[in-house]
Design an enzyme around this catalytic site. Structure first.
Site, PDB file in Angstrom:
ATOM      1  CG  ASP A   1      21.250  76.041  30.150  1.00 45.39           C
ATOM      2  OD1 ASP A   1      20.936  74.919  30.832  1.00 45.39           O
ATOM      3  OD2 ASP A   1      20.737  76.617  28.887  1.00 45.39           O
TER       4      ASP A   1
ATOM      5  CB  CYS B   1      16.173  74.610  31.008  1.00 41.47           C
ATOM      6  SG  CYS B   1      17.744  74.503  30.441  1.00 41.47           S
TER       7      CYS B   1
ATOM      8  CD  GLN C   1      12.882  74.908  30.054  1.00 35.32           C
ATOM      9  OE1 GLN C   1      13.298  73.832  29.475  1.00 35.32           O
ATOM     10  NE2 GLN C   1      12.589  75.150  31.501  1.00 35.32           N
TER      11      GLN C   1
ATOM     12  NE  ARG D   1       9.903  72.706  28.483  1.00 34.39           N
ATOM     13  CZ  ARG D   1      10.725  72.003  27.699  1.00 34.39           C
ATOM     14  NH1 ARG D   1      11.609  71.684  28.141  1.00 34.39           N
ATOM     15  NH2 ARG D   1      10.432  72.224  26.398  1.00 34.39           N
TER      16      ARG D   1
ATOM     17  NE  ARG E   1      15.459  70.377  21.812  1.00 29.96           N
ATOM     18  CZ  ARG E   1      15.428  70.242  23.220  1.00 29.96           C
ATOM     19  NH1 ARG E   1      16.395  69.140  23.711  1.00 29.96           N
ATOM     20  NH2 ARG E   1      14.908  70.999  23.914  1.00 29.96           N
TER      21      ARG E   1
ATOM     22  CG  HIS F   1      14.707  75.925  25.252  1.00 26.61           C
ATOM     23  ND1 HIS F   1      13.524  75.547  24.599  1.00 26.61           N
ATOM     24  CD2 HIS F   1      15.264  75.196  25.862  1.00 26.61           C
ATOM     25  CE1 HIS F   1      13.425  74.340  24.988  1.00 26.61           C
ATOM     26  NE2 HIS F   1      14.357  74.032  25.924  1.00 26.61           N
TER      27      HIS F   1
HETATM   28  N1   CP Z   1      15.135  71.482  29.315  1.00 24.94           N
HETATM   29  C1   CP Z   1      14.954  70.886  28.017  1.00 24.94           C
HETATM   30  O1   CP Z   1      14.580  71.384  27.029  1.00 24.94           O
HETATM   31  O2   CP Z   1      15.078  69.610  28.205  1.00 24.94           O
HETATM   32  P1   CP Z   1      15.679  68.532  26.972  1.00 24.94           P
HETATM   33  O3   CP Z   1      16.771  69.099  26.526  1.00 24.94           O
HETATM   34  O4   CP Z   1      15.568  67.158  27.850  1.00 24.94           O
HETATM   35  O5   CP Z   1      14.417  68.491  26.140  1.00 24.94           O
HETATM   36  N1  NVA Z   2      21.166  75.626  26.498  1.00 27.58           N
HETATM   37  C1  NVA Z   2      20.948  74.158  26.479  1.00 27.58           C
HETATM   38  C2  NVA Z   2      19.606  74.259  26.814  1.00 27.58           C
HETATM   39  C3  NVA Z   2      19.215  72.543  26.926  1.00 27.58           C
HETATM   40  C4  NVA Z   2      17.836  72.397  27.189  1.00 27.58           C
HETATM   41  C5  NVA Z   2      21.280  73.706  25.250  1.00 27.58           C
HETATM   42  O1  NVA Z   2      20.969  74.389  24.116  1.00 27.58           O
HETATM   43  O2  NVA Z   2      21.855  72.722  25.115  1.00 27.58           O
END
Ligand code: CP
Ligand code: NVA
Length: 321
Positions: free
Chosen positions: A236, A275, A148, A303, A118, A145
């Site tokens: 989101d 999400c 997700q 997930r 990540r 992502h």
């Molecule tokens: N939706 C999602 O990816 O959540 P986290 O940021 O908690 O991993």
């Molecule tokens: N768009 C958000 C998603 C978090 C799971 C981010 O990138 O922070």
């Protein structure tokens, strides 16, 4: 995965974006996730599936950004597949002191069987995959992502909505999650109406991907128009990780909040997805978030089931994938 100078054989395939797998494999992932989920209904969450297909395998997870769902779901997914996971907080590894992605990839490839990352910068995930000799999985970047969205598609199908021809409305910021949804639309043949304020559209590349695949994709400044007749309404956070908390952006987003009036524009049996984490009172009202149409906690649980199928696909162990 280059891995040439490690002398190690390339094992498995990376999942940086949904197109790395393609539509047939994503359908297979969703089918496998449904089968595995049903087979272990009522079991303790850490117990391995009967076939323990990844017994002995270790997943290394690099986090340069916060996470709850991705972190826990990959860990539990590995346990359920018979393997284990370890967390590498980038700030406390040598990555945080400037060790290169290439060297990190080569070292981790000798120590773990797959790597999840990540990161703020999609190019880093690509570089990791290029230099690793084990599969690399995108656990969220600034660009996309994909994990997700496998969970989201599973959730939609579980609730009786087939993907081909589905009308999906996205409200708010044209961000990484929307990018992967547009990619999914292209692969699974559904339609997307984006309601976003000017200046916050998704990247043209992703809109074109869906349009070129024959999907109906519209972008409107009118939230009601985006939601009208939708099967699924998705939003989101207005401020993604790594973005500035700008008042001007929040003000521009306000008309795109998913509230009961907006949900009323969608089909009567429409469902709401997010999400998470959510900022209730910003992108979604409390009433919709907690309402009967909301699937957000099924989506979060999924997930785990989605990650398992992704991991199996990466290791070439997904039946029909
Ligand atoms: N939706 C999602 O990816 O959540 P986290 O940021 O908690 O991993
Ligand atoms: N768009 C958000 C998603 C978090 C799971 C981010 O990138 O922070």
């Amino acid at each position: 995965m280059a891995g040439g100078d490690t002398g190690a054989a390339i094992r498995g395939r990376s999942f940086l974006d949904l197109s790395d797998a393609g539509g047939d494999a994503i359908a297979a992932m969703i089918g496998d996730a449904q089968t595995r989920k049903a087979a272990r209904a009522g079991w303790p969450k850490g117990r391995a599936d009967a076939d323990a297909p990844l017994a002995g395998h270790v997943l290394g997870m690099i986090f340069e950004k916060n996470s709850t769902r991705t972190r826990v779901s990959f860990d539990i997914a590995m346990r359920q597949l018979g393997g284990s996971a370890l967390i590498l907080d980038a700030a406390t590894t040598q990555l945080g002191r400037g060790e290169s992605i290439a060297d990190t990839a080569r070292v981790l490839s000798r120590m773990v069987d797959a790597i999840m990352i990540r990161t703020d910068d999609h190019a880093k995930a690509q570089a990791l995959a290029e230099h690793a000799s084990v599969p690399v999985i995108n656990g969220l970047t600034d660009r996309s992502h994909p994990c997700q969205i496998v969970a989201d598609l599973l959730t939609v199908i579980e609730h009786g909505k087939p993907l081909p021809g589905l009308e999906l409305a996205w409200l708010g910021d044209g961000n990484n999650v929307l990018h992967s949804l547009l990619e999914a639309a292209a692969l699974m043949k559904f339609n997307i109406r984006v309601g976003a304020p000017e200046g916050y559209d998704p990247e043209e590349e992703f809109l074109a991907m869906a349009r070129d695949a024959g999907c109906r994709v519209t972008v409107t400044r009118d939230a009601a128009e985006a939601a009208r007749g939708a099967d699924v309404v998705v939003t989101d956070t207005w401020v993604s990780m790594g973005q500035e908390h700008a008042e001007a952006k929040l003000a521009a987003m306000t008309p795109f909040q998913v509230d009961a009036a907006l949900m009323a524009q969608a089909k009567p049996d429409a469902r709401f997805l997010h999400c998470l984490p959510a900022h209730v009172g910003e992108e979604v009202s409390q009433e919709v978030f907690d309402g009967a149409q909301s699937l957000v906690f099924d989506e979060a649980e999924n997930r785990i089931h989605a990650q398992k199928s992704i991991l199996l696909w990466c290791h070439g162990k997904l039946s029909a994938g």
